[in-house]
Design a protein around this motif. Structure first.
Motif, PDB file in Angstrom:
ATOM      1  N   PRO A   1       0.807  -1.238   0.000  1.00  0.00           N
ATOM      2  CA  PRO A   1       0.000   0.000   0.000  1.00  0.00           C
ATOM      3  C   PRO A   1       0.833   1.279   0.000  1.00  0.00           C
ATOM      4  CG  PRO A   1      -1.003  -1.623   1.439  1.00  0.00           C
ATOM      5  CD  PRO A   1       0.329  -2.185   1.034  1.00  0.00           C
ATOM      6  N   PRO A   2       1.915   1.377   0.808  1.00  0.00           N
ATOM      7  CA  PRO A   2       2.707   2.618   0.740  1.00  0.00           C
ATOM      8  C   PRO A   2       3.348   2.837  -0.631  1.00  0.00           C
ATOM      9  CG  PRO A   2       3.191   1.412   2.766  1.00  0.00           C
ATOM     10  CD  PRO A   2       2.394   0.494   1.904  1.00  0.00           C
ATOM     11  N   LEU A   3       3.771   1.757  -1.289  1.00  0.00           N
ATOM     12  CA  LEU A   3       4.364   1.886  -2.616  1.00  0.00           C
ATOM     13  C   LEU A   3       3.320   2.345  -3.631  1.00  0.00           C
ATOM     14  CD1 LEU A   3       6.998   1.410  -4.244  1.00  0.00           C
ATOM     15  CD2 LEU A   3       6.149  -0.895  -4.738  1.00  0.00           C
ATOM     16  N   ILE A   4       2.113   1.808  -3.504  1.00  0.00           N
ATOM     17  CA  ILE A   4       1.028   2.194  -4.414  1.00  0.00           C
ATOM     18  C   ILE A   4       0.627   3.651  -4.205  1.00  0.00           C
ATOM     19  CG2 ILE A   4      -1.397   1.756  -4.972  1.00  0.00           C
ATOM     20  CD1 ILE A   4      -0.756  -1.239  -4.249  1.00  0.00           C
ATOM     21  N   ARG A   5       0.589   4.102  -2.945  1.00  0.00           N
ATOM     22  CA  ARG A   5       0.258   5.510  -2.676  1.00  0.00           C
ATOM     23  C   ARG A   5       1.311   6.441  -3.276  1.00  0.00           C
ATOM     24  NH1 ARG A   5      -1.730   3.394   2.259  1.00  0.00           N
ATOM     25  NH2 ARG A   5       0.289   3.673   3.292  1.00  0.00           N
TER      26      ARG A   5
ATOM     27  N   ALA B   1       8.031   5.779   3.515  1.00  0.00           N
ATOM     28  CA  ALA B   1       7.047   4.733   3.812  1.00  0.00           C
ATOM     29  C   ALA B   1       7.125   3.596   2.801  1.00  0.00           C
ATOM     30  CB  ALA B   1       5.641   5.335   3.819  1.00  0.00           C
ATOM     31  N   ALA B   2       7.358   3.941   1.534  1.00  0.00           N
ATOM     32  CA  ALA B   2       7.430   2.921   0.491  1.00  0.00           C
ATOM     33  C   ALA B   2       8.735   2.157   0.531  1.00  0.00           C
ATOM     34  CB  ALA B   2       7.247   3.575  -0.880  1.00  0.00           C
ATOM     35  N   TYR B   3       9.802   2.855   0.901  1.00  0.00           N
ATOM     36  CA  TYR B   3      11.142   2.248   0.946  1.00  0.00           C
ATOM     37  C   TYR B   3      11.764   2.564   2.304  1.00  0.00           C
ATOM     38  CZ  TYR B   3      10.476   2.109  -4.141  1.00  0.00           C
ATOM     39  OH  TYR B   3       9.988   1.898  -5.408  1.00  0.00           O
ATOM     40  N   PRO B   4      11.418   1.792   3.328  1.00  0.00           N
ATOM     41  CA  PRO B   4      11.923   2.091   4.677  1.00  0.00           C
ATOM     42  C   PRO B   4      13.443   2.226   4.688  1.00  0.00           C
ATOM     43  CG  PRO B   4      10.246   0.390   4.768  1.00  0.00           C
ATOM     44  CD  PRO B   4      10.532   0.626   3.314  1.00  0.00           C
ATOM     45  N   GLY B   5      13.877   3.247   5.403  1.00  0.00           N
ATOM     46  CA  GLY B   5      15.316   3.482   5.511  1.00  0.00           C
ATOM     47  C   GLY B   5      15.866   4.398   4.437  1.00  0.00           C
ATOM     48  N   THR B   6      14.997   4.822   3.511  1.00  0.00           N
ATOM     49  CA  THR B   6      15.447   5.685   2.420  1.00  0.00           C
ATOM     50  C   THR B   6      15.354   7.144   2.857  1.00  0.00           C
ATOM     51  OG1 THR B   6      14.725   4.115   0.739  1.00  0.00           O
ATOM     52  CG2 THR B   6      15.032   6.398   0.032  1.00  0.00           C
TER      53      THR B   6
ATOM     54  N   GLY C   1      17.807  12.177   0.160  1.00  0.00           N
ATOM     55  CA  GLY C   1      18.993  12.276  -0.687  1.00  0.00           C
ATOM     56  C   GLY C   1      19.381  10.988  -1.376  1.00  0.00           C
ATOM     57  N   SER C   2      18.757   9.876  -0.977  1.00  0.00           N
ATOM     58  CA  SER C   2      19.164   8.592  -1.546  1.00  0.00           C
ATOM     59  C   SER C   2      18.105   7.960  -2.447  1.00  0.00           C
ATOM     60  CB  SER C   2      19.531   7.614  -0.427  1.00  0.00           C
ATOM     61  OG  SER C   2      18.393   7.329   0.386  1.00  0.00           O
ATOM     62  N   ILE C   3      17.000   8.666  -2.691  1.00  0.00           N
ATOM     63  CA  ILE C   3      15.976   8.079  -3.558  1.00  0.00           C
ATOM     64  C   ILE C   3      16.525   7.964  -4.984  1.00  0.00           C
ATOM     65  CG2 ILE C   3      14.082   8.921  -2.150  1.00  0.00           C
ATOM     66  CD1 ILE C   3      13.617  11.124  -4.215  1.00  0.00           C
ATOM     67  N   THR C   4      16.045   6.959  -5.698  1.00  0.00           N
ATOM     68  CA  THR C   4      16.539   6.702  -7.055  1.00  0.00           C
ATOM     69  C   THR C   4      15.398   6.794  -8.065  1.00  0.00           C
ATOM     70  OG1 THR C   4      16.143   4.313  -7.021  1.00  0.00           O
ATOM     71  CG2 THR C   4      18.237   5.118  -6.075  1.00  0.00           C
ATOM     72  N   ILE C   5      15.781   6.950  -9.317  1.00  0.00           N
ATOM     73  CA  ILE C   5      14.770   6.991 -10.379  1.00  0.00           C
ATOM     74  C   ILE C   5      14.101   5.634 -10.531  1.00  0.00           C
ATOM     75  CG2 ILE C   5      16.221   6.372 -12.347  1.00  0.00           C
ATOM     76  CD1 ILE C   5      13.655   9.261 -12.238  1.00  0.00           C
ATOM     77  N   ALA C   6      14.815   4.548 -10.244  1.00  0.00           N
ATOM     78  CA  ALA C   6      14.204   3.218 -10.307  1.00  0.00           C
ATOM     79  C   ALA C   6      13.122   3.081  -9.242  1.00  0.00           C
ATOM     80  CB  ALA C   6      15.269   2.138 -10.131  1.00  0.00           C
TER      81      ALA C   6
ATOM     82  N   ASN D   1       9.388   2.223 -10.237  1.00  0.00           N
ATOM     83  CA  ASN D   1       8.775   1.014  -9.676  1.00  0.00           C
ATOM     84  C   ASN D   1       7.477   1.342  -8.949  1.00  0.00           C
ATOM     85  OD1 ASN D   1      10.963  -0.401 -10.643  1.00  0.00           O
ATOM     86  ND2 ASN D   1      11.986  -0.589  -8.658  1.00  0.00           N
ATOM     87  N   ALA D   2       7.424   2.492  -8.305  1.00  0.00           N
ATOM     88  CA  ALA D   2       6.200   2.897  -7.605  1.00  0.00           C
ATOM     89  C   ALA D   2       5.085   3.182  -8.609  1.00  0.00           C
ATOM     90  CB  ALA D   2       6.473   4.127  -6.750  1.00  0.00           C
TER      91      ALA D   2
END
Length: 445
Positions: free
Chosen positions: A58-62, A218-223, A226-231, A235-236
């Motif tokens: 659900p967090p990834l879909i949001r 929420a979609a990528y815990p621990g992210t 500054g570390s989010i990626t285009i992938a 993917n989301a």
């Protein structure tokens, strides 16, 4: 009376009975139940219901929903993924060819403004999350192979993509006529040879917008921002599309699962034609109703063409092979009644028009009537004898002899195609968020 009836006159009533008996003995058998005829045809075409997809995070879909509707991903901040793939218009836009950045208004009423027509019709997004997809886009620019994903990005393809649907989501971001645009903003000034720089500039935008930090975390815990990626972003978006726009409750799917009353008589006749004499299932086969292969079906040349190419040559633009000229990928057909106009350039407005085309594709192309076209596109139509001959030179061999279809056959086939509609796909307003983190308008005006 010795010798029976020999040499005698047979009473009229008895003679009539003898004639009737003879007729009954030689009369043709009653037609087989269409259901019994259809069963073997379905098996031969490997027609099966689609497997239900596992529920996504659900967090990834949001996060994917916010990104899909947020115009912050475009250079001029005026267009989002949802502009051309609008759930209000059944995940497409009702246009023959989409209008990219610079356009105004939604759906079929969209105006050019400072924008331009794209080369192709915006495909619907139903069932694109199915794992059976190997080839996406009309020309197969995105494909999943044994050695990995192939895309126009080549070595610049970002690592970590979840599959072809995520890879496809990246293409409009770098296309100038679609989302990137031209001008002085930080996306437009990047050279076309540096798609990774476009991705970095988009990520830089997202990192400055309150709300996306929470959604990504929420979609990528621990992210961290500054570390989010285009992938992760792509993917989301893919997760949102897969979760929201899956079919499975069409009348045809119910029939395949054993509900033999799901198809009415006309749709049943159409199904027997589709998988039998009309030969539609030679290309529209398998659970996706697509062989995921490429065919030249004799469609008129329409539109601005591809960059640096005067005409849209389809698959040949990817492979460079002369035999691939004007070949396009077989589209899937679930919800096809909701997603007019049809073909890679929207040149046919109704299902019946498409079916009639296959009666004699060569004749249909040569005598194509431009009247129903968007008037803005009529000047781009090329049906001169030289272009018609060029298209027909690589026409699929199976179509060189047309398919004999009566007017009733056309109606029956169209009835079957309408039985491929999932009722839940009729109104998708619940998929539109009230707002997005950038604060930009969600809907086009």
């Amino acid at each position: 009376m010795s010798g029976g009836w020999r040499g005698t006159r047979v009473p009229h009533a008895l003679a009539l009975l003898i004639v009737l008996a003879g007729c009954q003995a030689t009369a043709p058998p009653e037609p087989a139940d269409p259901r019994s005829v259809l069963g073997p045809l379905l098996s031969r075409a490997d027609a099966r219901p689609l497997d239900p997809l596992a529920s996504g995070s659900p967090p990834l879909i949001r996060l994917g929903q916010a990104l899909f509707f947020d115009k912050i991903l475009s250079g001029n901040r005026d267009i989002g993924c949802s502009t051309c793939h609008n759930p209000v218009y059944h995940t497409s836009d009702f246009l023959m060819l989409s209008i990219g950045t610079g356009g105004h208004r939604p759906g079929g009423s969209r105006e050019l403004g400072t924008g331009a027509f794209t080369s192709r019709e915006a495909t619907d997004l139903f069932d694109r999350g199915q794992p059976g997809w190997r080839v996406l886009m009309w020309d197969g620019r995105v494909a999943s192979t044994a050695s990995g994903l192939t895309t126009p990005f080549g070595a610049a393809l970002p690592p970590g993509l979840s599959g072809p649907l995520a890879a496809q989501a990246l293409l409009p971001l770098v296309a100038r006529v679609e989302m990137r645009g031209r001008g002085s903003d930080e996306l437009a000034t990047i050279p076309d040879s540096a798609p990774h720089a476009v991705f970095d500039a988009i990520l830089a935008r997202l990192r400055t917008i309150p709300g996306y930090d929470t959604l990504f975390a929420a979609a990528y815990p621990g992210t961290s921002p500054g570390s989010i990626t285009i992938a992760q972003m792509a993917n989301a978006i893919a997760a949102f599309i897969a979760d929201r726009w899956s079919t499975g409750e069409t009348a045809f799917d119910r029939y395949l699962r054993g509900d033999t009353a799901a198809l009415n008589d006309q749709a049943l006749r159409g199904a027997v034609l589709f998988f039998g004499r009309a030969r539609c299932s030679e290309c529209h086969r398998g659970p996706l109703l697509s062989d995921q292969d490429f065919h030249n079906t004799g469609i008129p040349v329409l539109g601005p063409g591809l960059p640096d190419v005067s005409a849209d040559v389809g698959r040949a633009a990817v492979t460079g092979l002369p035999d691939d000229r004007f070949r396009f990928r077989t589209p899937p057909l679930r919800n096809v009644d909701l997603t007019a106009p049809y073909m890679h350039n929207g040149s046919y407005r109704t299902l019946e028009d498409v079916i009639r085309h296959y009666r004699d594709p060569g004749e249909s192309l040569a005598r194509f009537d431009p009247t129903p076209l968007d008037p803005r596109l009529i000047p781009t139509l090329r049906i001169d004898p030289a272009t018609v001959a060029e298209v027909l030179a690589t026409l699929d061999p199976r179509l060189r002899v047309g398919i004999r279809l009566s007017d009733q056959d056309v109606l029956d086939l169209a009835a079957f195609l309408r039985a491929l509609t999932d009722p839940a796909s009729g109104i998708l307003l619940d998929d539109v968020p009230d707002n997005v983190p950038s604060g930009l308008p969600v809907l086009d005006h």
